[in-house]
Design a protein around this motif. Structure first.
Motif, PDB file in Angstrom:
ATOM      1  N   GLN A  17      -3.649  39.619   2.553  1.00 51.76           N
ATOM      2  CA  GLN A  17      -2.745  39.172   3.599  1.00 51.76           C
ATOM      3  C   GLN A  17      -2.008  40.342   4.236  1.00 51.76           C
ATOM      4  N   THR A  18      -1.540  41.296   3.434  1.00 60.93           N
ATOM      5  CA  THR A  18      -0.850  42.459   4.004  1.00 60.93           C
ATOM      6  C   THR A  18      -1.777  43.270   4.894  1.00 60.93           C
ATOM      7  N   CYS A  19      -3.012  43.432   4.468  1.00 60.72           N
ATOM      8  CA  CYS A  19      -3.970  44.189   5.284  1.00 60.72           C
ATOM      9  C   CYS A  19      -4.269  43.470   6.593  1.00 60.72           C
ATOM     10  N   LYS A  20      -4.350  42.149   6.581  1.00 59.83           N
ATOM     11  CA  LYS A  20      -4.593  41.402   7.823  1.00 59.83           C
ATOM     12  C   LYS A  20      -3.422  41.545   8.791  1.00 59.83           C
ATOM     13  N   GLY A  21      -2.196  41.435   8.283  1.00 63.11           N
ATOM     14  CA  GLY A  21      -1.043  41.575   9.162  1.00 63.11           C
ATOM     15  C   GLY A  21      -0.940  42.953   9.778  1.00 63.11           C
ATOM     16  N   LEU A  22      -1.115  44.014   8.973  1.00 63.02           N
ATOM     17  CA  LEU A  22      -1.045  45.372   9.509  1.00 63.02           C
ATOM     18  C   LEU A  22      -2.191  45.667  10.468  1.00 63.02           C
ATOM     19  N   ARG A  23      -3.357  45.140  10.174  1.00 61.46           N
ATOM     20  CA  ARG A  23      -4.498  45.378  11.069  1.00 61.46           C
ATOM     21  C   ARG A  23      -4.252  44.742  12.438  1.00 61.46           C
ATOM     22  N   SER A  24      -3.633  43.571  12.470  1.00 64.68           N
ATOM     23  CA  SER A  24      -3.323  42.952  13.761  1.00 64.68           C
ATOM     24  C   SER A  24      -2.342  43.801  14.553  1.00 64.68           C
ATOM     25  N   ILE A  25      -1.313  44.337  13.901  1.00 62.06           N
ATOM     26  CA  ILE A  25      -0.303  45.136  14.606  1.00 62.06           C
ATOM     27  C   ILE A  25      -0.921  46.413  15.173  1.00 62.06           C
ATOM     28  N   PHE A  26      -1.608  47.172  14.336  1.00 60.70           N
ATOM     29  CA  PHE A  26      -2.163  48.443  14.801  1.00 60.70           C
ATOM     30  C   PHE A  26      -3.301  48.237  15.802  1.00 60.70           C
ATOM     31  N   HIS A  27      -4.076  47.192  15.627  1.00 60.09           N
ATOM     32  CA  HIS A  27      -5.193  46.949  16.548  1.00 60.09           C
ATOM     33  C   HIS A  27      -4.675  46.604  17.942  1.00 60.09           C
ATOM     34  N   VAL A  28      -3.676  45.749  18.058  1.00 61.72           N
ATOM     35  CA  VAL A  28      -3.140  45.372  19.366  1.00 61.72           C
ATOM     36  C   VAL A  28      -2.468  46.561  20.043  1.00 61.72           C
ATOM     37  N   LEU A  29      -1.651  47.305  19.298  1.00 60.71           N
ATOM     38  CA  LEU A  29      -0.957  48.443  19.900  1.00 60.71           C
ATOM     39  C   LEU A  29      -1.916  49.564  20.279  1.00 60.71           C
ATOM     40  N   LYS A  30      -2.978  49.753  19.522  1.00 68.93           N
ATOM     41  CA  LYS A  30      -3.967  50.769  19.873  1.00 68.93           C
ATOM     42  C   LYS A  30      -4.727  50.378  21.149  1.00 68.93           C
ATOM     43  N   ASN A  31      -5.107  49.111  21.286  1.00 66.39           N
ATOM     44  CA  ASN A  31      -5.845  48.674  22.473  1.00 66.39           C
ATOM     45  C   ASN A  31      -4.997  48.753  23.737  1.00 66.39           C
ATOM     46  N   HIS A  32      -3.685  48.600  23.614  1.00 63.39           N
ATOM     47  CA  HIS A  32      -2.800  48.663  24.779  1.00 63.39           C
ATOM     48  C   HIS A  32      -2.138  50.028  24.920  1.00 63.39           C
ATOM     49  N   ARG A  33      -2.695  51.035  24.238  1.00 63.48           N
ATOM     50  CA  ARG A  33      -2.329  52.439  24.423  1.00 63.48           C
ATOM     51  C   ARG A  33      -0.873  52.710  24.066  1.00 63.48           C
ATOM     52  N   VAL A  34      -0.358  51.969  23.122  1.00 62.07           N
ATOM     53  CA  VAL A  34       0.962  52.288  22.585  1.00 62.07           C
ATOM     54  C   VAL A  34       0.830  53.294  21.446  1.00 62.07           C
ATOM     55  N   LEU A  35      -0.249  53.200  20.660  1.00 62.70           N
ATOM     56  CA  LEU A  35      -0.555  54.130  19.582  1.00 62.70           C
ATOM     57  C   LEU A  35      -1.828  54.889  19.920  1.00 62.70           C
ATOM     58  N   PHE A  36      -1.973  56.036  19.305  1.00 61.10           N
ATOM     59  CA  PHE A  36      -3.156  56.871  19.547  1.00 61.10           C
ATOM     60  C   PHE A  36      -4.310  56.487  18.620  1.00 61.10           C
ATOM     61  N   THR A  37      -4.024  56.131  17.396  1.00 58.54           N
ATOM     62  CA  THR A  37      -5.061  55.821  16.417  1.00 58.54           C
ATOM     63  C   THR A  37      -4.699  54.536  15.691  1.00 58.54           C
ATOM     64  N   ASP A  38      -5.699  53.967  15.037  1.00 57.70           N
ATOM     65  CA  ASP A  38      -5.523  52.758  14.222  1.00 57.70           C
ATOM     66  C   ASP A  38      -5.814  53.146  12.769  1.00 57.70           C
ATOM     67  N   PRO A  39      -4.798  53.318  11.944  1.00 54.75           N
ATOM     68  CA  PRO A  39      -5.043  53.760  10.556  1.00 54.75           C
ATOM     69  C   PRO A  39      -5.667  52.699   9.675  1.00 54.75           C
ATOM     70  N   THR A  40      -5.751  51.459  10.115  1.00 53.10           N
ATOM     71  CA  THR A  40      -6.329  50.381   9.294  1.00 53.10           C
ATOM     72  C   THR A  40      -7.825  50.210   9.518  1.00 53.10           C
ATOM     73  N   THR A  41      -8.438  51.027  10.376  1.00 54.82           N
ATOM     74  CA  THR A  41      -9.866  50.856  10.670  1.00 54.82           C
ATOM     75  C   THR A  41     -10.749  51.026   9.444  1.00 54.82           C
ATOM     76  N   PRO A  42     -10.571  52.055   8.603  1.00 55.07           N
ATOM     77  CA  PRO A  42     -11.482  52.198   7.448  1.00 55.07           C
ATOM     78  C   PRO A  42     -11.183  51.243   6.297  1.00 55.07           C
ATOM     79  N   LEU A  43     -10.145  50.429   6.391  1.00 52.66           N
ATOM     80  CA  LEU A  43      -9.773  49.549   5.286  1.00 52.66           C
ATOM     81  C   LEU A  43     -10.531  48.242   5.374  1.00 52.66           C
TER      82      LEU A  43
END
Length: 594
Positions: free
Chosen positions: A377-403
């Motif tokens: 559950q924690t991994c799903k929640g963090l993946r949603s946050i980083f994935h959305v912010l990365k796609n909308h160019r708020v973050l540069f990278t998504d650290p949850t990709t290899p998880l």
């Protein structure tokens, strides 16, 4: 038929059998219908070749000079009811031919051969276009041809002088108080209340008459659409007039907190709020519950991280119309993702992280639980946050990709004792008995029961009452049909004027077109039962009765193969092999439902 029938005419005589005249010749004593050995088929007309309406001397009724033929259609416009006096043509068409003086030709719109106007269009198409014409718009002849031709009857009596049609009722004009750009600001705000004695006395009469008439047109329209009874309509009008009585300053708008005072005197505040919003008299500045809950949970985070989380919250709530596009998510999904991610966000903030741009994959692994449901559950929640912010160019990278979050372990469905189910099936409340029977007999979900409509119940089938849910047809059991009939009688008695199409109604949804929610269904069931565990008990019982037949569960309840395997594998679970204790016997004089 011998050839002398076509000879020269003689004096007509009556038929000796039927007495009709003048269907026979002087040398023949019978008509064609009464001909010995007949009836005999009359010969075709010598003039027009018609094989119907034969009259005499080889001619039909339309061609014989002394016959009176029945009415027929006009040769030019196909109107029915013309006579032979104008050569089988109606009076308007005779004037039409005298005016145009053109030979018959095929119409360019319908193809009917008749006398055409200068635009090469027949009179029938002109009549069709006039019947469906729109003022100040050019006639589209392709639409006339597409709609087909509506024939009519001629020689009908017409009323030369028609009484003028009554003018349509005029809607109340928008009062000037709504159009005032300026208003006197309040010196100080005082809380409004209706609890004190006399607090609402005269407020309903203080409303501006023009303003009350302006809002009442929205109230009457809503009452007609949703089938309000007279008592509820009067309560809504009283609440609206009380709110309008608060508007003692021109151009002032109400707030939702002002309407909340109607709850103190048991008036429908929600309906008044919706109607005042429609009329443009309410400034809805309320903060959604989901937004308020999220702000309260995110206030302790650093400013940059707090701003990034609010950006994610806005995208999840409203979606995105620009690339990458995204649909809005439900409040339940947003709340779950944020609830699962809050412990990790708090640990990063306590560790000195000020923004999510500083988070690496190693930081994410450090805050993840070791194993189990919490890790997934924690991994799903963090993946949603980083994935959305990365796609909308708020973050540069998504650290949850290899998880990899892994699969969430599911709970083992357990059987329920029979006594609570029996008590709910025999409940004196019709809604409780019907809800329990639909789940206990047919395994319906709470979502299915929320969106059940009256049109989903099919009583016309000779094999019994059927329930059509999505792409599935459910043949209702006998106990379910009995409880359905009882509930429908209860529904018609409590809300006889409602227009809500849903099967299950509550006191709040009876005056709307909304469906009941999950909490209403949960409150109808006893405290020790809920829709999920009751449905699991039904599926588990069916899996045990069919010796783990997966296909039977899929066909009967419309579930996926993974869900069906979950119940068939549970049948052989070592902790469930012990036979379930037999239910207590039913009280004397009662039998348990089948």
């Amino acid at each position: 038929m011998n050839a002398d029938v076509r000879g020269p005419a003689a004096q007509h005589r009556l038929c000796q059998v039927c007495g009709e005249r003048p269907r026979v010749w002087a040398s023949v004593e019978f008509c064609f219908t009464c001909w010995p050995g007949g009836p005999v088929t009359p010969p075709p007309c010598l003039r027009c070749g018609s094989r119907t309406l034969y009259w005499s001397t080889g001619l039909c009724q339309r061609c014989h000079a002394f016959a009176v033929p029945p009415p027929d259609t006009c040769r030019n416009c196909l109107a029915w009811g013309v006579r032979r006096g104008r050569n089988w043509m109606c009076d308007p068409c005779a004037a039409w031919i005298d005016r145009h003086h053109t030979p018959a030709a095929p119409c360019t719109v319908c193809g009917h051969s008749s006398v055409l106007a200068k635009d090469r269009i027949c009179r029938l198409c002109h009549l069709q276009a006039a019947a469906h014409s729109i003022p100040r718009q050019r006639t589209d002849w392709t639409q006339v041809r597409r709609q087909g031709q509506q024939l009519f009857i001629t020689r009908l009596p017409t009323q030369r002088r028609r009484a003028p049609a009554p003018p349509p009722p005029l809607a109340p004009r928008k009062p000037a108080v709504l159009e005032s750009p300026l208003h006197q600001p309040l010196l100080f705000e005082t809380p409004r209340t209706l609890r004190h004695r006399g607090g609402s006395t005269g407020l309903a009469q203080r409303a501006e008459p023009e303003l009350a008439a302006w809002v009442d047109q929205f109230t009457a329209r809503q009452a007609l659409e949703e089938g309000w009874d007279r008592g509820f309509l009067n309560r809504v009008r009283t609440g609206i007039n009380i709110m309008l009585g608060f508007l003692d300053t021109p151009g002032l708008r109400l707030a939702p907190t002002d309407v909340d005072v109607l709850k103190e005197v048991q008036l429908p505040a929600a309906r008044v709020t919706a109607l005042l919003t429609t009329a443009g008299l309410l400034d809805d500045n309320r903060i959604p519950a989901m937004t308020a809950w999220a702000r309260q949970r995110l206030d302790h985070l650093p400013a940059a991280m707090n701003h990034e989380m609010h950006t994610w919250l806005t995208i999840m709530q409203n979606g995105s119309s620009t690339s990458p596009r995204r649909k809005p998510r439900s409040p339940i999904t947003i709340r779950l993702y944020l609830y699962w991610s809050l412990p990790a966000l708090t640990r990063w903030a306590d560790a000195g992280k000020t923004t999510l741009r500083e988070i690496t994959t190693r930081d994410v692994i450090a805050v993840l639980p070791a194993t189990g449901r919490d890790r997934a559950q924690t991994c799903k929640g963090l993946r949603s946050i980083f994935h959305v912010l990365k796609n909308h160019r708020v973050l540069f990278t998504d650290p949850t990709t290899p998880l990899r979050p892994g699969s969430t372990p599911t709970k083992i469905p357990l059987p329920l004792p029979a006594d609570p189910i029996y008590d709910a099936l025999t409940s004196p409340q019709p809604a409780t008995a019907l809800l329990t029977s639909l789940i206990a007999f047919h395994g319906l979900t709470s979502h299915d029961m929320q969106h059940l409509r009256l049109t989903h119940v099919d009583n016309t089938h000779p094999g019994g009452t059927r329930l059509r849910i999505n792409d599935r047809t459910v043949l209702l059991a006998g106990p379910v049909r009995d409880r359905l009939a009882t509930y429908l009688h209860h529904r018609a008695t409590c809300w006889p004027t409602t227009t809500n199409p849903h099967l299950f109604l509550s006191r709040r949804t009876a005056t709307t077109h909304h469906n009941v929610d999950y909490h209403w269904i949960r409150r109808q069931l006893p405290p020790h039962l809920n829709p999920r565990t009751l449905r699991h008990d039904r599926l588990l019982h069916e899996a045990a009765a069919t010796d783990g037949d997966t296909q039977r569960l899929i066909d009967l309840f419309g579930i996926s193969p993974e869900t069906a395997h979950r119940f068939t594998n549970t049948v052989d679970h070592p902790h469930l092999r012990t036979p379930h204790p037999s239910p207590s016997p039913a009280p004397s004089g009662q039998t348990r439902p089948d």
